[in-house]
Design a protein around this motif. Structure first.
Motif, PDB file in Angstrom:
ATOM      1  N   GLU A  32       0.823  -1.211   0.000  1.00  0.00           N
ATOM      2  CA  GLU A  32       0.000   0.000   0.000  1.00  0.00           C
ATOM      3  C   GLU A  32       0.860   1.265   0.000  1.00  0.00           C
ATOM      4  O   GLU A  32       0.575   2.228  -0.714  1.00  0.00           O
ATOM      5  CB  GLU A  32      -0.946  -0.011   1.197  1.00  0.00           C
ATOM      6  N   LYS A  36       0.832   4.012  -3.056  1.00  0.00           N
ATOM      7  CA  LYS A  36       0.503   5.428  -2.853  1.00  0.00           C
ATOM      8  C   LYS A  36       1.637   6.341  -3.299  1.00  0.00           C
ATOM      9  O   LYS A  36       1.399   7.455  -3.774  1.00  0.00           O
ATOM     10  CB  LYS A  36       0.147   5.685  -1.384  1.00  0.00           C
ATOM     11  N   TRP A  47      -8.593  -3.590  -4.540  1.00  0.00           N
ATOM     12  CA  TRP A  47      -7.503  -4.559  -4.504  1.00  0.00           C
ATOM     13  C   TRP A  47      -8.051  -5.966  -4.700  1.00  0.00           C
ATOM     14  O   TRP A  47      -9.130  -6.292  -4.209  1.00  0.00           O
ATOM     15  CB  TRP A  47      -6.774  -4.495  -3.162  1.00  0.00           C
TER      16      TRP A  47
END
Length: 145
Positions: A32, A36, A47
């Motif tokens: 994650e 990002k 996801w």
């Protein structure tokens, strides 16, 4: 009653062994974080687990994208929709010369290992799905993964 219980157990078991499982929790933090960092403006992120990999399906500036990560957070590949006019000239030239009468239905740019590929679906008789390199050469046995 036993048959109802058996059906319920089979349904639950089948779901447990499905390959494409939607993930609402359990995206590794490193995945994650790296996602990002690479795609800070991503919207509507979904996801899914693809075997031992994680796939993000998302939009950037209203353009569909997908990104594939391993469990350690390494970006393995990413792709995004492209318009026909955004395809490299050599790809368009190959389509015009080798697939006369076909029309580009869908196209995606795939980036994998610093290599650019273009997945193109052509409408015709029969419909054709091809992968091209940036020089317009058809890449055999290539796919997004």
């Amino acid at each position: 009653m036993k048959s109802l219980l058996l059906i319920l157990v089979l349904c639950i078991s089948a779901g447990a062994f499905a390959q494409d499982v939607r993930v609402t929790h359990g995206v590794p933090a490193v995945v994650e974080k790296n996602f990002k960092k690479k795609f800070p403006t991503a919207k509507e992120v979904d996801w899914a687990r693809k075997g031992d990999r994680m796939e993000a399906d998302f939009d950037v500036s209203r353009v569909d994208h997908k990104a594939l990560y391993d469990q350690k957070g390494k970006l393995l590949a990413w792709k995004c929709d492209v318009r026909t006019g955004q395809l490299p000239a050599p790809v368009l030239k190959t389509i015009r010369s080798q697939y006369k009468g076909y029309k580009v239905d869908d196209a995606e740019k795939v980036t994998r290992d610093k290599m650019e590929l273009y997945q193109v679906e052509l409408d015709g008789n029969p419909d054709v799905s091809l992968v091209f390199d940036k020089d317009g050469k058809v890449v055999e046995d290539a796919d997004w993964w």
